[in-house]
Design a protein around this motif. Structure first.
Motif, PDB file in Angstrom:
ATOM      1  N   ALA A 116       0.136  -4.456 -10.638  1.00  0.00           N
ATOM      2  CA  ALA A 116      -0.488  -5.365  -9.692  1.00  0.00           C
ATOM      3  C   ALA A 116      -0.570  -4.634  -8.577  1.00  0.00           C
ATOM      4  CB  ALA A 116       0.668  -6.561  -9.687  1.00  0.00           C
ATOM      5  N   ASP A 117       0.140  -3.571  -8.003  1.00  0.00           N
ATOM      6  CA  ASP A 117      -0.103  -3.068  -6.773  1.00  0.00           C
ATOM      7  C   ASP A 117      -1.296  -2.259  -6.841  1.00  0.00           C
ATOM      8  OD1 ASP A 117       2.464  -3.893  -5.780  1.00  0.00           O
ATOM      9  OD2 ASP A 117       3.498  -2.169  -6.186  1.00  0.00           O
TER      10      ASP A 117
ATOM     11  N   CYS B  24      -3.132  -5.674   8.029  1.00  0.00           N
ATOM     12  CA  CYS B  24      -2.185  -5.873   9.175  1.00  0.00           C
ATOM     13  C   CYS B  24      -2.477  -7.059  10.026  1.00  0.00           C
ATOM     14  CB  CYS B  24      -2.046  -4.673   9.921  1.00  0.00           C
ATOM     15  SG  CYS B  24      -0.741  -4.402  11.163  1.00  0.00           S
ATOM     16  N   ALA B  25      -1.481  -7.784  10.656  1.00  0.00           N
ATOM     17  CA  ALA B  25      -1.958  -8.927  11.502  1.00  0.00           C
ATOM     18  C   ALA B  25      -2.437  -8.569  12.645  1.00  0.00           C
ATOM     19  CB  ALA B  25      -0.583  -9.743  11.680  1.00  0.00           C
ATOM     20  N   ILE B  26      -2.259  -7.216  13.188  1.00  0.00           N
ATOM     21  CA  ILE B  26      -2.613  -6.802  14.482  1.00  0.00           C
ATOM     22  C   ILE B  26      -3.354  -5.388  14.417  1.00  0.00           C
ATOM     23  CG2 ILE B  26      -0.919  -8.172  15.885  1.00  0.00           C
ATOM     24  CD1 ILE B  26       0.677  -5.574  16.317  1.00  0.00           C
ATOM     25  N   ARG B  27      -4.070  -5.358  15.543  1.00  0.00           N
ATOM     26  CA  ARG B  27      -4.816  -3.979  15.710  1.00  0.00           C
ATOM     27  C   ARG B  27      -4.747  -3.633  17.066  1.00  0.00           C
ATOM     28  NH1 ARG B  27     -11.376  -3.350  15.348  1.00  0.00           N
ATOM     29  NH2 ARG B  27     -11.723  -4.658  17.280  1.00  0.00           N
TER      30      ARG B  27
ATOM     31  N   LYS C 164      -0.225   6.119  -3.823  1.00  0.00           N
ATOM     32  CA  LYS C 164       0.516   4.803  -4.340  1.00  0.00           C
ATOM     33  C   LYS C 164       1.681   4.522  -3.546  1.00  0.00           C
ATOM     34  CE  LYS C 164      -2.005   5.160  -8.582  1.00  0.00           C
ATOM     35  NZ  LYS C 164      -2.704   6.404  -8.615  1.00  0.00           N
ATOM     36  N   HIS C 165       1.662   4.586  -2.564  1.00  0.00           N
ATOM     37  CA  HIS C 165       2.820   4.682  -1.569  1.00  0.00           C
ATOM     38  C   HIS C 165       2.526   3.474  -0.562  1.00  0.00           C
ATOM     39  CE1 HIS C 165       6.471   4.989   0.692  1.00  0.00           C
ATOM     40  NE2 HIS C 165       5.777   5.354   1.929  1.00  0.00           N
ATOM     41  N   TYR C 166       3.329   2.254  -0.764  1.00  0.00           N
ATOM     42  CA  TYR C 166       2.964   1.034   0.058  1.00  0.00           C
ATOM     43  C   TYR C 166       3.831   0.615   1.108  1.00  0.00           C
ATOM     44  CZ  TYR C 166       0.489   0.911  -4.663  1.00  0.00           C
ATOM     45  OH  TYR C 166      -0.333   1.376  -5.464  1.00  0.00           O
ATOM     46  N   VAL C 167       3.102  -0.122   2.106  1.00  0.00           N
ATOM     47  CA  VAL C 167       3.993  -0.985   3.201  1.00  0.00           C
ATOM     48  C   VAL C 167       3.249  -2.349   2.412  1.00  0.00           C
ATOM     49  CG1 VAL C 167       4.485   0.402   4.806  1.00  0.00           C
ATOM     50  CG2 VAL C 167       2.364  -0.635   4.712  1.00  0.00           C
ATOM     51  N   THR C 168       3.598  -3.285   3.286  1.00  0.00           N
ATOM     52  CA  THR C 168       3.018  -4.757   2.968  1.00  0.00           C
ATOM     53  C   THR C 168       2.238  -5.353   4.346  1.00  0.00           C
ATOM     54  OG1 THR C 168       4.860  -6.166   3.893  1.00  0.00           O
ATOM     55  CG2 THR C 168       4.695  -5.406   1.467  1.00  0.00           C
ATOM     56  N   GLY C 169       1.389  -6.148   4.129  1.00  0.00           N
ATOM     57  CA  GLY C 169       0.507  -6.861   5.061  1.00  0.00           C
ATOM     58  C   GLY C 169       0.216  -8.389   4.811  1.00  0.00           C
ATOM     59  N   PRO C 170      -0.113  -8.953   5.806  1.00  0.00           N
ATOM     60  CA  PRO C 170      -0.623 -10.440   5.433  1.00  0.00           C
ATOM     61  C   PRO C 170      -1.514 -10.627   4.493  1.00  0.00           C
ATOM     62  CG  PRO C 170      -1.839  -9.604   7.459  1.00  0.00           C
ATOM     63  CD  PRO C 170      -0.963  -8.398   6.981  1.00  0.00           C
ATOM     64  N   ASN C 171      -1.470 -11.814   3.475  1.00  0.00           N
ATOM     65  CA  ASN C 171      -2.584 -12.165   2.660  1.00  0.00           C
ATOM     66  C   ASN C 171      -3.301 -12.790   3.077  1.00  0.00           C
ATOM     67  OD1 ASN C 171      -3.675 -12.877   0.421  1.00  0.00           O
ATOM     68  ND2 ASN C 171      -1.966 -13.985  -0.986  1.00  0.00           N
ATOM     69  N   TYR C 172      -4.692 -12.265   3.392  1.00  0.00           N
ATOM     70  CA  TYR C 172      -5.830 -12.891   3.823  1.00  0.00           C
ATOM     71  C   TYR C 172      -6.508 -13.924   3.049  1.00  0.00           C
ATOM     72  CZ  TYR C 172      -7.348  -8.799   1.266  1.00  0.00           C
ATOM     73  OH  TYR C 172      -7.513  -7.853   0.326  1.00  0.00           O
TER      74      TYR C 172
ATOM     75  N   ALA D 148       0.587 -15.079  -2.981  1.00  0.00           N
ATOM     76  CA  ALA D 148       1.813 -14.298  -2.150  1.00  0.00           C
ATOM     77  C   ALA D 148       1.727 -14.382  -0.619  1.00  0.00           C
ATOM     78  CB  ALA D 148       1.844 -12.704  -2.559  1.00  0.00           C
ATOM     79  N   ALA D 149       2.746 -14.527   0.229  1.00  0.00           N
ATOM     80  CA  ALA D 149       2.600 -14.465   1.640  1.00  0.00           C
ATOM     81  C   ALA D 149       2.163 -13.029   2.033  1.00  0.00           C
ATOM     82  CB  ALA D 149       4.153 -14.759   2.093  1.00  0.00           C
ATOM     83  N   ARG D 150       2.660 -11.895   1.349  1.00  0.00           N
ATOM     84  CA  ARG D 150       2.345 -10.828   1.782  1.00  0.00           C
ATOM     85  C   ARG D 150       1.770  -9.796   0.490  1.00  0.00           C
ATOM     86  NH1 ARG D 150       3.464  -9.874   6.869  1.00  0.00           N
ATOM     87  NH2 ARG D 150       3.550  -7.477   6.806  1.00  0.00           N
ATOM     88  N   LEU D 151       0.910  -8.915   1.023  1.00  0.00           N
ATOM     89  CA  LEU D 151       0.369  -8.001  -0.276  1.00  0.00           C
ATOM     90  C   LEU D 151       0.677  -6.662   0.200  1.00  0.00           C
ATOM     91  CD1 LEU D 151      -3.250  -9.745  -0.377  1.00  0.00           C
ATOM     92  CD2 LEU D 151      -1.267 -10.018  -1.938  1.00  0.00           C
ATOM     93  N   PRO D 152       0.743  -5.905  -0.989  1.00  0.00           N
ATOM     94  CA  PRO D 152       1.132  -4.251  -0.809  1.00  0.00           C
ATOM     95  C   PRO D 152      -0.323  -3.849  -0.237  1.00  0.00           C
ATOM     96  CG  PRO D 152       0.358  -4.894  -3.102  1.00  0.00           C
ATOM     97  CD  PRO D 152       0.518  -6.258  -2.440  1.00  0.00           C
ATOM     98  N   VAL D 153       0.087  -2.686   0.936  1.00  0.00           N
ATOM     99  CA  VAL D 153      -0.908  -1.927   1.373  1.00  0.00           C
ATOM    100  C   VAL D 153      -0.716  -0.564   1.382  1.00  0.00           C
ATOM    101  CG1 VAL D 153      -1.843  -1.499   3.996  1.00  0.00           C
ATOM    102  CG2 VAL D 153      -1.354  -3.967   3.212  1.00  0.00           C
ATOM    103  N   LYS D 154      -1.732   0.293   1.119  1.00  0.00           N
ATOM    104  CA  LYS D 154      -1.502   1.720   0.954  1.00  0.00           C
ATOM    105  C   LYS D 154      -1.173   2.137   2.515  1.00  0.00           C
ATOM    106  CE  LYS D 154      -4.687   3.333  -2.634  1.00  0.00           C
ATOM    107  NZ  LYS D 154      -4.130   4.547  -3.391  1.00  0.00           N
ATOM    108  N   ALA D 155      -0.183   3.268   2.385  1.00  0.00           N
ATOM    109  CA  ALA D 155       0.504   3.898   3.324  1.00  0.00           C
ATOM    110  C   ALA D 155      -0.072   5.063   3.323  1.00  0.00           C
ATOM    111  CB  ALA D 155       1.993   3.819   3.611  1.00  0.00           C
ATOM    112  N   MET D 156      -1.270   5.548   3.443  1.00  0.00           N
ATOM    113  CA  MET D 156      -1.847   6.838   3.145  1.00  0.00           C
ATOM    114  C   MET D 156      -1.300   8.016   4.149  1.00  0.00           C
ATOM    115  SD  MET D 156      -5.332   5.326   1.542  1.00  0.00           S
ATOM    116  CE  MET D 156      -5.973   7.352   0.897  1.00  0.00           C
TER     117      MET D 156
END
Length: 735
Positions: free
Chosen positions: A629-630, A70-73, A720-728, A693-701
């Motif tokens: 891939a996810d 995530c870009a922020i916290r 295996k439920h996802y949102v997306t976040g920045p690609n570090y 990729a500009a963004r990557l899948p992120v687990k939304a646990m």
């Protein structure tokens, strides 16, 4: 400071730590659109999110750059500041709107979220006078102790320069760029900010276009801190229909906080006992269980309440949970043989008979592994005995036929997963037994469905087939044997007999989850491993690990396979001498992969692929490469690699960019190797979906596991439920 004062301070810090992780998760997963619908307010002390609540009210949450998923916290220490009502005339907000920091978006802040021309009362910052964020007060977030030399607020580790709060390039003063906090703008009351634009705040006499009269008195708003205050206020941002499950999550938070406080009290004695028991070198599978105990005191990389365990009391946890490293005997049922599925011939030779349990069934108890003329002994976790077990037997139609032995037999120790126990007198054998609790989400129950046992066996045989075709992994990747299992028709009546490979007696076996845990001497576990095997070079250890990790998993990806081999399921095996490699991987818990059967068939042939894909859970077989891939990204890259990198950077072990560059380089090498050894589209897919990729899948646990029903979230699999976040990884590319 008295001992009582120190304990109070420690307790408060635990609550702040947990609250920060909880807020980070809510922002990352964006379950209630807290992040995406919030309005960003930029001030000299940093960025704030204005979060709308019911009834037209709102709160302000200070945020800072994060970069990992995530870009922020939430900025530390975490808190909310109640925002003034939108009706309030703050700073002379009239028809032309209010300004923050004087003229337009001047010294005090940047113009953000400006209203369009069609909105008569459009404000220059945040859309209205109430959107102004508090100025930097003397609290910890912007106090002198948190400033870099020269008075600037330092960019958080891993924060890309010039990135705004949603990962978009921002102007000077936006998120990720150091800024100079304004000394004015405080209320004069420690920790209580004054809303800019009010009397006594910079820019009270509004700049051009600010009609109306200034407020006569400062608007002071006390920050909300602590779990109850912050989560209680955020409840008003949750849709009414979702609040019952939000309340369940709040309960999870309190259970986690109770566990953290308990861990703080007991950890010194437990670790001292481990050191006395195992000495300087913790070897073999008994040493591995000791490292599991160290890992149990740590938090999950992305699930904030992982330490909490619903249902069980403190006494039950002390007697059965891995963080206490207890030993306890299992309980045993005797069931009719025909009620149990499984291969009895593969059970360990020590499997007890009914007679050894003290049960006289009036039958001939001849030789055999737990059998006596059609009866079978069946292990049960002590925490399942009682009403849960009675209900399971009744549901399975075994209430009248089953017998529960009065006494326990077979001493075991809990592993990191708690429901899996290590047999004290046979360390290479672990038994996975169902429990009634849930972890990592209300719907993540620790019971065992029959199909998962089948799927684990099928997945193991599939990976073994790949290793047979890729001989370089025969010496470097070890698999636990999960082909022996029993089930009696209910999720609480199951057993997996897990066997580890022989020859590990002198090896040091550490789960990834324990790699950065503090060791008894106060250093990190990874420090001792690096000292013993890499001349003290932690980065060299990581380099070897990343090389092997990515080589193996990109190879699997070329076959259309991705494993759920996260930090708990993957261990590093270190051994001295030239007979075996210095570093190996040990993987267990094989159920839950994703397999693209068409890609697998293209590599090994349709017939063999069909023979290797007899999964019970049809979600495992995917119609394309995307789900594979996810899993590769969220498990192998995020949890097994990047989580370590970001934590090491936070600990000051190396600059984040240096660590990310190594991670990316090793992953790039593995993808290049895949392209050379297995021409086709798989390497190109990994470049496009992961490296570039500009963004990557992120687990939304939390969203899928607790906050939403499956119908609401749409999650076919809560893990295996996802949102997306920045690609570090793009930071490690030099761009």
């Amino acid at each position: 400071m008295t001992a009582e004062t120190a304990e109070t301070a420690e307790t408060a810090e635990e609550e702040r730590e947990l609250l920060g992780r909880v807020l980070d998760t809510l922002l990352r997963e964006d379950a209630y659109k807290l992040r995406s619908r919030a309005r960003t307010v930029r001030r000299a002390d940093g960025d704030w999110l204005r979060i709308a609540l019911e009834g037209g009210e709102s709160v302000l949450l200070p945020v800072e750059p994060e970069g990992f998923q995530c870009a922020i916290r939430a900025r530390r220490p975490p808190r909310l500041v109640p925002a003034p009502s939108r009706d309030a005339t703050v700073g002379g907000a009239g028809a032309s709107g209010a300004t923050v920091g004087g003229v337009g978006a001047g010294a005090g802040g940047a113009a953000v979220g400006c209203a369009g021309a069609g909105r008569a009362s459009g404000a220059a910052v945040g859309g209205g006078a109430g959107d102004a964020a508090p100025s930097a007060g003397p609290g910890p977030a912007a106090g002198p102790g948190n400033r870099a030399p020269g008075g600037r607020v330092p960019r958080a580790p891993g924060a890309p320069a010039g990135l705004g709060p949603l990962g978009v390039s921002g102007e000077s003063g936006s998120l990720g760029v150091p800024r100079v906090p304004s000394a004015p703008g405080t209320s004069g009351v420690p920790g209580v900010p004054v809303v800019p634009g009010s009397s006594g705040a910079p820019g009270a006499a509004a700049g051009p276009g600010a009609g109306g009269s200034p407020v006569d008195h400062p608007v002071r708003t006390a920050p909300l801190t602590g779990l109850d205050a912050v989560l209680g206020r955020l409840r008003a941002a949750v849709p009414v229909d979702d609040r019952a499950l939000y309340d369940v999550f709040v309960t999870e938070c309190h259970q986690a906080l109770d566990a953290m406080r308990l861990h703080t009290r007991v950890r010194p004695a437990v670790v001292a006992d481990l050191a006395a028991r195992h000495g300087e070198r913790w070897t073999g599978m008994s040493g591995a269980v000791a490292y599991d105990t160290l890992a149990a005191f740590r938090d999950h990389p992305v699930y904030p309440t992982s330490r909490g365990r619903a249902v069980f009391t403190e006494d039950q946890l002390r007697a059965h949970a891995p963080e206490f490293h207890p030993t306890f005997p299992l309980r045993w049922l005797v069931l009719p043989r025909e009620a149990v599925s499984g291969d009895l011939a593969r059970l360990p030779v020590w499997w007890p008979t009914p007679g050894e349990l003290g049960l006289d069934l009036g039958l001939d108890l001849g030789p055999g592994k737990g059998t006596a003329d059609g009866w079978l002994t069946f292990p049960v976790h002590p925490l399942t005995v009682g009403r849960p077990l009675e209900t399971a037997l009744r549901t399975a139609g075994l209430e009248g036929a089953a017998r529960l032995a009065d006494r326990g037999l077979l001493d075991v120790r809990p592993t990191l997963s708690m429901r899996t126990v290590a047999v004290a007198d046979d360390p290479l054998v672990h038994l996975k037994l169902p429990l009634t609790t849930s972890t990592l989400g209300q719907r993540n129950r620790r019971s065992i469905k029959p199909g998962t046992l089948t799927d684990g066996e099928v997945a193991q045989r599939l990976v073994e087939a790949v290793i047979e075709r890729e001989p370089r992994f025969r010496a470097t990747v070890l698999l636990a044997d999960e082909t022996t299992h029993l089930h009696a028709g209910h999720e609480l009546l199951a057993t997996l007999v897990r066997r580890y490979p022989p020859g590990l007696e002198n090896a040091t076996i550490v789960p990834l989850a324990g790699l950065l845990a503090p060791a008894p001497d106060g250093t990190l576990v990874i420090d001792g491993l690096a000292e013993r095997h890499y001349g003290g070079d932690v980065l060299a250890l990581l380099d070897d690990y990343f090389t092997l990790l990515f080589d193996f998993h990109t190879t699997l990806f070329g076959y259309g396979i991705a494993l759920e081999s996260h930090q708990q399921n993957t261990s590093l095996v270190f051994e001295e001498g030239c007979a075996v490699p210095r570093l190996r991987l040990l993987i267990k818990d094989h159920d839950g992969p994703r397999v693209h059967a068409v890609r697998l068939a293209a590599v090994i042939g349709g017939g063999p692929a069909a023979d290797l894909c007899g999964f019970d859970d049809r979600r495992i077989l995917t119609p394309g490469d995307g789900p594979v891939a996810d899993v590769f990204t969220t498990i192998t890259v995020h949890l097994c690699a990047a989580a370590l990198v970001f934590e090491l950077a936070r600990l000051g072990r190396a600059p984040l960019d240096t660590l990310l560059r190594r991670l990316r380089d090793r992953l790039t090498e593995a993808v290049d190797r895949l392209a050379a050894t297995r021409p086709g589209t798989s390497a190109a897919l990994l470049r496009a979906r992961v490296l570039e990729a500009a963004r990557l899948p992120v687990k939304a646990m939390v969203t899928a596991g607790t906050l939403f029903t499956k119908e609401h979230s749409g999650a076919a699999d809560i893990n295996k439920h996802y949102v997306t976040g920045p690609n570090y990884l793009l930071r490690g590319s030099g761009r």
